[in-house]
Motif scaffolding. Structure first.
Motif, PDB file in Angstrom:
ATOM      1  N   ARG A  87       1.145   4.107  -2.916  1.00 51.71           N
ATOM      2  CA  ARG A  87       0.907   5.507  -2.554  1.00 51.71           C
ATOM      3  C   ARG A  87       2.076   6.406  -2.952  1.00 51.71           C
ATOM      4  N   THR A 141       0.842  -1.210   0.000  1.00 54.20           N
ATOM      5  CA  THR A 141       0.000   0.000   0.000  1.00 54.20           C
ATOM      6  C   THR A 141       0.872   1.253   0.000  1.00 54.20           C
ATOM      7  N   ASP A 142       1.906   1.266   0.816  1.00 55.78           N
ATOM      8  CA  ASP A 142       2.821   2.412   0.865  1.00 55.78           C
ATOM      9  C   ASP A 142       3.544   2.589  -0.468  1.00 55.78           C
ATOM     10  N   GLN A 179       3.325   8.000  -7.150  1.00 52.79           N
ATOM     11  CA  GLN A 179       2.297   8.879  -7.698  1.00 52.79           C
ATOM     12  C   GLN A 179       2.627   9.387  -9.090  1.00 52.79           C
ATOM     13  N   LEU A 222      -6.219   2.354   0.451  1.00 57.14           N
ATOM     14  CA  LEU A 222      -5.955   3.588  -0.285  1.00 57.14           C
ATOM     15  C   LEU A 222      -7.203   4.454  -0.426  1.00 57.14           C
TER      16      LEU A 222
END
Length: 277
Positions: A13, A9-10, A16, A268
């Motif tokens: 994120r 998930t990180d 981008q 997210l």
């Protein structure tokens, strides 16, 4: 698994402004009821059929046998619907594009479930079940660039009597039609639709995060992407209920895409119009 999901998930994120590259295999469609090719499930296709059937050599030897074998395989795809894993991948694509990033899905699957789920930036590197092509190279409907929609080909005569005389013919030149798939004795560069150069460019230059989902790592595309991504020290994740690769630099998540990628989307705050159920 929770730590690995948090790390993935990180990673999503933080990617981008860059490209997220997802590579899927047959395991992604297993939750939709489609047997895998090399998996351990009882209906795994290659546990029953030897790989020489999926070759150009077999087609040349027995065109009717090749057609009959593939049509029996394609029957497994009829009526199947995308599962939450397919929808999660499409949702991640929309999420990434909407925030100004890049996204590419490379699928080894010939089914149309990714398209049905809404995936758009996609390469079907092994071909597709909804198109055929002429067996004669350089025909306008053959390699290296041509094909024809399966819906435009009348299979009634062949289905009624699957003999060589009834093998579907190319409407342009009269040669036998064949499946628009990559056979085991063919190369990725054999047809433009496989976009092999684009695959290499994504793995070697563009991708800043690579996610494998539902693949056995048994084919050339997974080998290429893995080597190039690890060489560049790009984060690599492998989502599979029974991960079959244990290479340094690859973080495995022992779950199906329909579980892991849905959870990533939820973390997210990414919504899916079709719902996750």
């Amino acid at each position: 698994m929770q730590d690995a999901l948090a790390a993935l998930t990180d990673a999503v994120r933080s990617t981008q402004a860059d490209q997220i590259l997802i590579v899927t295999g047959a395991g992604v469609s297993h939750a939709s009821g489609i047997p895998t090719f090399r998996g351990s499930d009882p209906d795994a296709i290659w546990k029953r059929d030897v790989t020489e059937l999926g070759t150009h050599a077999f087609f040349c030897e027995d065109p009717a046998g090749s057609w009959q074998w593939y049509l029996s395989r394609f029957e497994n795809l009829e009526g199947k619907k995308p599962n939450p894993g397919h929808h999660a991948i499409a949702a991640l694509e929309r999420f990434q594009i909407e925030r100004g990033g890049e996204f590419l899905l490379i699928t080894q699957n010939i089914d149309t479930l990714h398209e049905q789920a809404g995936s758009q930036r996609m390469i079907k590197v092994h071909g597709t079940s909804d198109r055929y092509r002429c067996s004669r190279v350089d025909c306008e409907l053959g390699a290296p660039a041509g094909s024809i929609a399966a819906s435009e080909v009348d299979l009634a005569a062949f289905r009624a009597n699957p003999v060589e005389a009834n093998v579907p013919r190319c409407p342009s030149c009269g040669s036998f039609l064949r499946m628009h798939v990559l056979w085991f004795d063919e190369t990725y560069a054999g047809h433009h639709d496989y976009h092999w150069r684009r695959v290499g460019f994504a793995a070697q230059v563009q991708a800043q995060l690579v996610i494998f989902a539902g693949t056995s790592f048994s084919v050339g595309v997974t080998d290429l992407v893995t080597k190039l991504a690890l060489r560049r020290r790009v984060p690599v994740f492998n989502i599979d209920p029974t991960p079959r690769v244990h290479e340094r630099g690859i973080m495995s998540i022992a779950a199906g895409a329909e579980v892991a990628l849905v959870e990533v989307c939820k973390r997210l705050g990414v919504a899916d119009a079709a719902g996750w159920a």
